[in-house]
Design an enzyme around this catalytic site. Structure first.
Site, PDB file in Angstrom:
ATOM      1  N   SER A  24      39.371  50.329  23.580  1.00 58.15           N
ATOM      2  CA  SER A  24      39.316  48.922  23.202  1.00 58.15           C
ATOM      3  C   SER A  24      38.966  48.034  24.393  1.00 58.15           C
ATOM      4  CB  SER A  24      40.657  48.482  22.621  1.00 58.15           C
ATOM      5  OG  SER A  24      41.643  48.389  23.637  1.00 58.15           O
ATOM      6  N   GLU A  45      33.112  51.926  28.039  1.00 56.40           N
ATOM      7  CA  GLU A  45      32.485  51.842  26.705  1.00 56.40           C
ATOM      8  C   GLU A  45      33.575  51.347  25.769  1.00 56.40           C
ATOM      9  OE1 GLU A  45      31.847  52.224  23.131  1.00 56.40           O
ATOM     10  OE2 GLU A  45      32.078  54.397  23.418  1.00 56.40           O
ATOM     11  N   LEU A  46      33.495  50.055  25.412  1.00 55.20           N
ATOM     12  CA  LEU A  46      34.614  49.387  24.765  1.00 55.20           C
ATOM     13  C   LEU A  46      34.286  48.989  23.325  1.00 55.20           C
ATOM     14  CD1 LEU A  46      35.636  47.239  27.872  1.00 55.20           C
ATOM     15  CD2 LEU A  46      36.420  49.530  27.218  1.00 55.20           C
ATOM     16  N   ARG A  73      30.206  56.284   8.429  1.00 53.67           N
ATOM     17  CA  ARG A  73      30.455  57.465   9.262  1.00 53.67           C
ATOM     18  C   ARG A  73      31.911  57.449   9.718  1.00 53.67           C
ATOM     19  NH1 ARG A  73      27.035  58.617  14.671  1.00 53.67           N
ATOM     20  NH2 ARG A  73      27.074  56.352  14.575  1.00 53.67           N
ATOM     21  N   CYS A  79      32.946  53.139  16.892  1.00 53.60           N
ATOM     22  CA  CYS A  79      32.735  51.918  17.666  1.00 53.60           C
ATOM     23  C   CYS A  79      31.435  51.205  17.320  1.00 53.60           C
ATOM     24  CB  CYS A  79      32.802  52.220  19.163  1.00 53.60           C
ATOM     25  SG  CYS A  79      31.570  53.413  19.731  1.00 53.60           S
ATOM     26  N   SER A 236      22.598  57.410  17.439  1.00 50.15           N
ATOM     27  CA  SER A 236      23.218  58.081  18.586  1.00 50.15           C
ATOM     28  C   SER A 236      22.390  59.277  19.021  1.00 50.15           C
ATOM     29  CB  SER A 236      24.634  58.532  18.220  1.00 50.15           C
ATOM     30  OG  SER A 236      25.457  57.425  17.925  1.00 50.15           O
TER      31      SER A 236
END
Length: 272
Positions: A24, A45-46, A73, A79, A236
């Site tokens: 987060s 990577e938040l 997904r 995220c 991705s």
């Protein structure tokens, strides 16, 4: 991380020059503040609040396929899951009908059952959070179009849910959902769409559906996200640089950029 002795030791250790963290935005801020004592470098990577933009010239069937991949997904517990559907008012009704058909047609059930397409959420608390966001949106004026009712079955299940007419300032449009809920709001102009998409403090990913290549290029310049899926709902790729801007983090994972967080540039001068 505060309760983890191992994490605290790594952050406090002067011998550890770089911290890489996925989680987060709030935790990322806390970790970077704790590591500032040693001026550590960070790869963060938040969180995100991913916009899914659908313009009036979009292929709506393609946009729905993209929405399914981007939203559902892992039940939306991803995220880069689509969090806000920002749809041109001229196609909003048709897009919403297609979303309802797609979402309500998904099979909710035990993940060990091959027929299941939507499994349970990870905890009861997470399900309560998602349900609370849905209830709050309805109180703010949104219309529940499908789902939205917690089933009585065992497990932390929440049904695929569609909300239309969601006010742009509703909590569900500001907070990362992390669940199978699709809130839909509308726009009239490209500038309005960008303003809505960029109105949150995070910027991890975005999805843009349009047949106008020039518009895609403009979105690449003006959309405040680190990644964009153009007419694509799943992008991705280990070979691509994964990461965000603003409060979605620092640096990138994947591609050759992913190793740069762990390297230092050294300049060695020799006599001529």
């Amino acid at each position: 991380w505060r309760g983890s002795e191992g994490a605290r030791r790594l952050i406090d250790a002067a011998e550890v020059p770089v911290i890489s963290f996925t989680g987060s935005s709030a935790t990322g801020r806390a970790i970077s503040a704790a590591g500032a004592r040693h001026l550590k470098r960070f790869g963060l990577e938040l969180g995100g609040k991913t916009p899914h933009l659908v313009f009036d010239d979009a292929d709506l069937d393609q946009a729905i396929i993209g929405a399914k991949g981007a939203k559902m997904r892992n039940m939306g517990e991803v995220c880069i899951a689509a969090n806000r559907f920002i749809v041109h008012e001229s196609v909003a009704e048709e897009f919403t009908d297609k979303m309802i058909e797609m979402m309500s047609g998904l099979v909710v059930g035990d993940g060990l059952d091959e027929k299941s397409e939507v499994g349970p959420m990870i905890t009861e608390r997470d399900r309560e959070k998602v349900d609370g966001l849905v209830r709050s949106a309805i109180e703010a004026g949104a219309t529940l179009r499908c789902g939205g009712e917690i089933p009585e079955d065992k497990g932390w299940f929440y049904p695929p849910t569609v909300l239309s007419g969601v006010p742009a300032d509703a909590e569900i449009m500001q907070t990362e959902i992390f669940g199978p809920v699709a809130p839909i709001t509308t726009f009239r102009t490209e500038e309005e769409a960008l303003a809505l998409a960029n109105s949150v403090p995070v910027g991890l990913a975005g999805y843009v559906f349009t047949s106008d290549t020039a518009r895609i290029l403009r979105m690449g310049q003006k959309l405040e996200t680190g990644m964009i899926g153009a007419n694509l709902g799943v992008f991705s790729n280990a070979a691509a640089p994964f990461g965000g801007v603003k409060e979605s983090g620092l640096g990138r994972e994947g591609s050759y950029q992913g190793i740069e967080e762990f390297l230092e540039t050294i300049y060695v001068a020799l006599p001529a």
